[in-house]
Design an enzyme around this catalytic site. Sequence first.
Site, PDB file in Angstrom:
ATOM      1  N   LYS A  36      -3.961  -2.886  15.193  1.00  0.00           N
ATOM      2  CA  LYS A  36      -3.636  -4.307  15.301  1.00  0.00           C
ATOM      3  C   LYS A  36      -4.376  -5.159  14.272  1.00  0.00           C
ATOM      4  O   LYS A  36      -3.841  -6.157  13.772  1.00  0.00           O
ATOM      5  CB  LYS A  36      -3.937  -4.802  16.712  1.00  0.00           C
ATOM      6  N   GLU A  49      -8.968 -12.563  19.579  1.00  0.00           N
ATOM      7  CA  GLU A  49      -7.970 -13.526  19.122  1.00  0.00           C
ATOM      8  C   GLU A  49      -8.010 -14.768  20.003  1.00  0.00           C
ATOM      9  O   GLU A  49      -8.425 -14.708  21.166  1.00  0.00           O
ATOM     10  CB  GLU A  49      -6.557 -12.942  19.215  1.00  0.00           C
ATOM     11  N   ARG A  61       9.549   1.476  16.198  1.00  0.00           N
ATOM     12  CA  ARG A  61      10.436   2.363  16.953  1.00  0.00           C
ATOM     13  C   ARG A  61      11.568   1.527  17.533  1.00  0.00           C
ATOM     14  O   ARG A  61      11.608   0.307  17.388  1.00  0.00           O
ATOM     15  CB  ARG A  61       9.672   3.023  18.098  1.00  0.00           C
TER      16      ARG A  61
END
Length: 455
Positions: free
Chosen positions: A116, A200, A303
């Site tokens: 991430k 975050e 995906r």
Amino acid sequence: MIESLLVANRGEIARRIIRTGRRLGIRTIAVHSEADGALPFVTEADEAVCVGPANPAQSYRNADAILDAARSTGAQAIHPGYGFLSENADFARTVEGSGLIWVGPGADAITAMGDKINARNLMAAAGVPVAPGTTEPAADLDAAVAAAAEIGYPVMVKAAAGGGGMGMGVAADEAALRTEYDKVRAFAERMFGDGSVLIERYFPRVRHVEVQILGLADGRVVALGERECSVQRRNQKLVEESPSPAVSPELRERFLAAAVRAGEAVGYRNAGTVECLLVPRQRDLKDGSPLSDEFFFLEMNTRLQVEHPVTEYVYGVDLVEEQLRVAAGLAPTFDPDALTPRGHAIELRINAEDPKRFLPGPGAISTWNEPSGAGVRVDSGYVAGNTVTPFYDSLMAKLIVSGDTREEAVERARAAVAQFEIAGPKCNLPFFAELLENPEFLSGDYDTGIVSRMR
């Protein structure tokens, strides 16, 4: 086109891929665990191979067993579906190194977007908006506290290698951060083998909106609209719809352009999803005019997504077929310069879980009667007589409805939920009956807290 395809997954997504394979004249091979031998996807494939015990680590995540199955059956390609090995860069690289076709993005793209923090930094460099946060892992608790002080509370504490809504916690102050940091780090080490943690900014009122992208064989990246995914429990999706009732034409243009930049930044090929947080802005106090909504990159899923059918309805494409065409080096079935959405679609995830606390409730299925009719589709993994076991995700089926308008889609969803009969395992159908009468959901003005407010 690919002539033979091994489907390295189970349940509804395996049936979904096999269905398209059959339509295209592709020989399909299913792999299954000992626990799944009686499920429909096993008998619907042209050939099936048992790859191990019920434990996913010994079957669906057993790369060696799946590659052996591909070799023994003469498979030309492997489609991983979602979950399990679908975002395992080492597996993708091994598949391609074995001379097989990998139906998904390249291993380098999976690696780039799998972490991430690395993904955030790449997106920021590509001009994709990212939320305020750390640009490298918080090495220890002191580093996390310092980062949070700079970012500003509340903050989200996230496993850098996580996904699917797992490995996340919210801290409103330093005391909470100290607790959440240790909790998330321990969870990440246990689940992902990587204890890296990022910090975050946390936005209390947000919507979860994502964009479907497709990297074509000729190198172009196109966006097939957005999906609203804000109906969630424990950060995991229950309902998705397209288009999002919160996205204006101007905002959609910005969303789609950012998603294409994200795909181009990593040389993306095949199907993928750029997930974002949409932060509604307050109205200007001076004249009452609305300010632009803000959106921030969340992650990229390298995906096919569970919720891909709503995009298929709105854009009139078969995304699995498009995946196979990209993998085979073929042009898409549609004109990339003339993508036009039409109507509205909603997907409900029918899970084996109680409709109040959403706790898993596996069991033998005594009754299974699916709804039908105009604008109704059911992608299911089970039939009556099957057993939902505790070894895998609780998803039993996806109920997808469409209509010319959102209102028509909601009305069809109500009727379909009432018609759907499942007995044996616990089931969340009663929750959807409640949601489809909820004024907040019906207005379209909802956020990721809607389920918490209902419960």
